[in-house]
Design a protein around this motif. Structure first.
Motif, PDB file in Angstrom:
ATOM      1  N   MET A   1      12.220  16.242 -39.536  1.00 14.27           N
ATOM      2  CA  MET A   1      12.060  17.320 -38.557  1.00 14.27           C
ATOM      3  C   MET A   1      10.943  17.005 -37.556  1.00 14.27           C
ATOM      4  O   MET A   1      11.073  17.236 -36.354  1.00 14.27           O
ATOM      5  N   THR A   2       9.816  16.469 -38.064  1.00 13.56           N
ATOM      6  CA  THR A   2       8.734  16.114 -37.159  1.00 13.56           C
ATOM      7  C   THR A   2       9.135  14.978 -36.223  1.00 13.56           C
ATOM      8  O   THR A   2       8.738  14.956 -35.056  1.00 13.56           O
ATOM      9  N   LEU A   3       9.918  14.035 -36.726  1.00 11.90           N
ATOM     10  CA  LEU A   3      10.398  12.953 -35.857  1.00 11.90           C
ATOM     11  C   LEU A   3      11.376  13.482 -34.814  1.00 11.90           C
ATOM     12  O   LEU A   3      11.371  13.035 -33.660  1.00 11.90           O
TER      13      LEU A   3
ATOM     14  N   ILE B   1       1.490  14.196 -31.299  1.00 10.88           N
ATOM     15  CA  ILE B   1       1.182  15.140 -32.381  1.00 10.88           C
ATOM     16  C   ILE B   1       2.341  15.174 -33.373  1.00 10.88           C
ATOM     17  O   ILE B   1       2.144  15.174 -34.594  1.00 10.88           O
ATOM     18  N   GLY B   2       3.577  15.207 -32.860  1.00 10.53           N
ATOM     19  CA  GLY B   2       4.733  15.172 -33.747  1.00 10.53           C
ATOM     20  C   GLY B   2       4.771  13.907 -34.584  1.00 10.53           C
ATOM     21  O   GLY B   2       5.102  13.943 -35.776  1.00 10.53           O
ATOM     22  N   LEU B   3       4.407  12.772 -33.985  1.00 11.46           N
ATOM     23  CA  LEU B   3       4.395  11.505 -34.712  1.00 11.46           C
ATOM     24  C   LEU B   3       3.306  11.512 -35.785  1.00 11.46           C
ATOM     25  O   LEU B   3       3.536  11.036 -36.912  1.00 11.46           O
ATOM     26  N   CYS B   4       2.136  12.022 -35.467  1.00  7.17           N
ATOM     27  CA  CYS B   4       1.066  12.130 -36.467  1.00  7.17           C
ATOM     28  C   CYS B   4       1.482  13.041 -37.620  1.00  7.17           C
ATOM     29  O   CYS B   4       1.232  12.736 -38.800  1.00  7.17           O
ATOM     30  N   ASP B   5       2.131  14.168 -37.298  1.00 14.56           N
ATOM     31  CA  ASP B   5       2.618  15.066 -38.343  1.00 14.56           C
ATOM     32  C   ASP B   5       3.665  14.377 -39.213  1.00 14.56           C
ATOM     33  O   ASP B   5       3.715  14.585 -40.432  1.00 14.56           O
ATOM     34  N   ALA B   6       4.505  13.541 -38.601  1.00 14.36           N
ATOM     35  CA  ALA B   6       5.520  12.810 -39.372  1.00 14.36           C
ATOM     36  C   ALA B   6       4.862  11.877 -40.381  1.00 14.36           C
ATOM     37  O   ALA B   6       5.323  11.756 -41.527  1.00 14.36           O
ATOM     38  N   VAL B   7       3.780  11.201 -39.970  1.00 13.73           N
ATOM     39  CA  VAL B   7       3.059  10.319 -40.892  1.00 13.73           C
ATOM     40  C   VAL B   7       2.491  11.124 -42.060  1.00 13.73           C
ATOM     41  O   VAL B   7       2.575  10.710 -43.227  1.00 13.73           O
ATOM     42  N   VAL B   8       1.906  12.301 -41.774  1.00 14.33           N
ATOM     43  CA  VAL B   8       1.363  13.149 -42.834  1.00 14.33           C
ATOM     44  C   VAL B   8       2.467  13.587 -43.789  1.00 14.33           C
ATOM     45  O   VAL B   8       2.292  13.568 -45.017  1.00 14.33           O
ATOM     46  N   CYS B   9       3.624  13.965 -43.239  1.00 16.19           N
ATOM     47  CA  CYS B   9       4.734  14.428 -44.078  1.00 16.19           C
ATOM     48  C   CYS B   9       5.264  13.307 -44.965  1.00 16.19           C
ATOM     49  O   CYS B   9       5.557  13.517 -46.151  1.00 16.19           O
TER      50      CYS B   9
END
Length: 278
Positions: free
Chosen positions: A1-3, A80-88
């Protein structure tokens, strides 16, 4: 979803930004962070789980956004979406690597969260109505955060250093040395003509009787001097103006940039930097 949000923000897929933006802003990264911190222990209530997920999501996005803005890294939303994807991804790998992570089916457990034992029918209805209002509020905030800023860019002006970041703006220097700043102007939705005016003054001194300099680089700045350059920008267009300057006299100077329109002499945007010349 973040990606998916990252791709939607990068390629300006407007219809997907709102639902994906709400998920990324309020849920996805917070769920991963909560799993990292509390994955080994069950949370007592759905309210506690929901509050942690939303709180960690907002905090994570605020931290990423602040860091990206501080280091002037763009484009902001896709990154920001890419950083969130890494966290997820990291949270998923850690959580599913823990012993006992694959427990019993959670659908009966989820249903028990909504039973609200000990409350009357009216109290339960009130609680669910408040929950619905909270979700609608989150939806409105997500819509404004994810969709609105990209629809109608605001007129803006920023000053950065020669490498495009604020960290390289010259704050001190030597007599007769040449320094550079970049003045970045982003126009709104309507084509306009502007005048970019530079004013140099000694900090704390009077600013009367300015000397007009031609806009020719490097500008030989001093106390109470000014120079101007016309600009014409199409709607939603942006430009970066390189300004080189030098001082022949020591002092603590303020360099202000003012953006005025062809129909209004009052500046619509102002930015100032200070430089101590020794």
């Amino acid at each position: 979803m973040t990606l998916l949000f990252t791709f939607a923000a990068e390629f300006k897929v407007g219809w997907a930004l709102v639902p994906l933006g709400i998920a990324v802003l309020f849920f996805a990264p917070g769920y991963a962070v909560a799993a990292l911190l509390f994955g080994k222990r069950p949370l007592p209530t759905l309210a506690a789980n929901f509050a942690l997920v939303v709180g960690f999501s907002v905090l994570t996005n605020a931290v990423f956004g602040t860091l990206l803005l501080y280091f002037a890294v763009a484009p902001l939303s896709p990154l920001i979406g890419l950083c969130d994807a890494v966290v997820c991804v990291f949270g998923t790998v850690v959580q599913y690597g823990r012993p006992g992570a694959h427990g019993a089916p959670w659908s009966p457990r989820l249903a028990s969260y909504f039973e609200l034992p000990g409350f009357s029918t009216g109290q339960k209805a009130t609680a669910f109505a408040l929950l619905a209002a909270i979700l609608v509020t989150f939806g409105a905030i997500g819509y404004l955060a994810a969709a609105q800023p990209g629809q109608s860019p605001d007129l803006s002006m920023t000053v950065v250093g020669p490498d495009g970041t604020t960290s390289t703006i010259p704050t001190s220097g030597l007599v007769n040395a040449t320094y550079t700043v970049l003045v970045e102007v982003q126009n709104g939705a309507t084509a306009q003509s502007f005048t970019l005016t530079l004013n140099s003054t000694l900090v704390g001194a009077n600013t009367t009787n300015r000397t007009v300099l031609p806009w020719s680089m490097p500008l030989p700045l001093a106390a109470n001097v000014t120079s101007a350059e016309p600009l014409s920008l199409a709607g939603k267009a942006s430009t970066s103006i390189s300004v080189e300057f030098e001082y022949s006299t020591p002092g603590d100077y303020s360099i202000s940039f003012a953006l005025t329109t062809s129909t209004n002499a009052v500046p619509v945007r102002n930015v100032a930097v200070t430089v101590d010349i020794t």
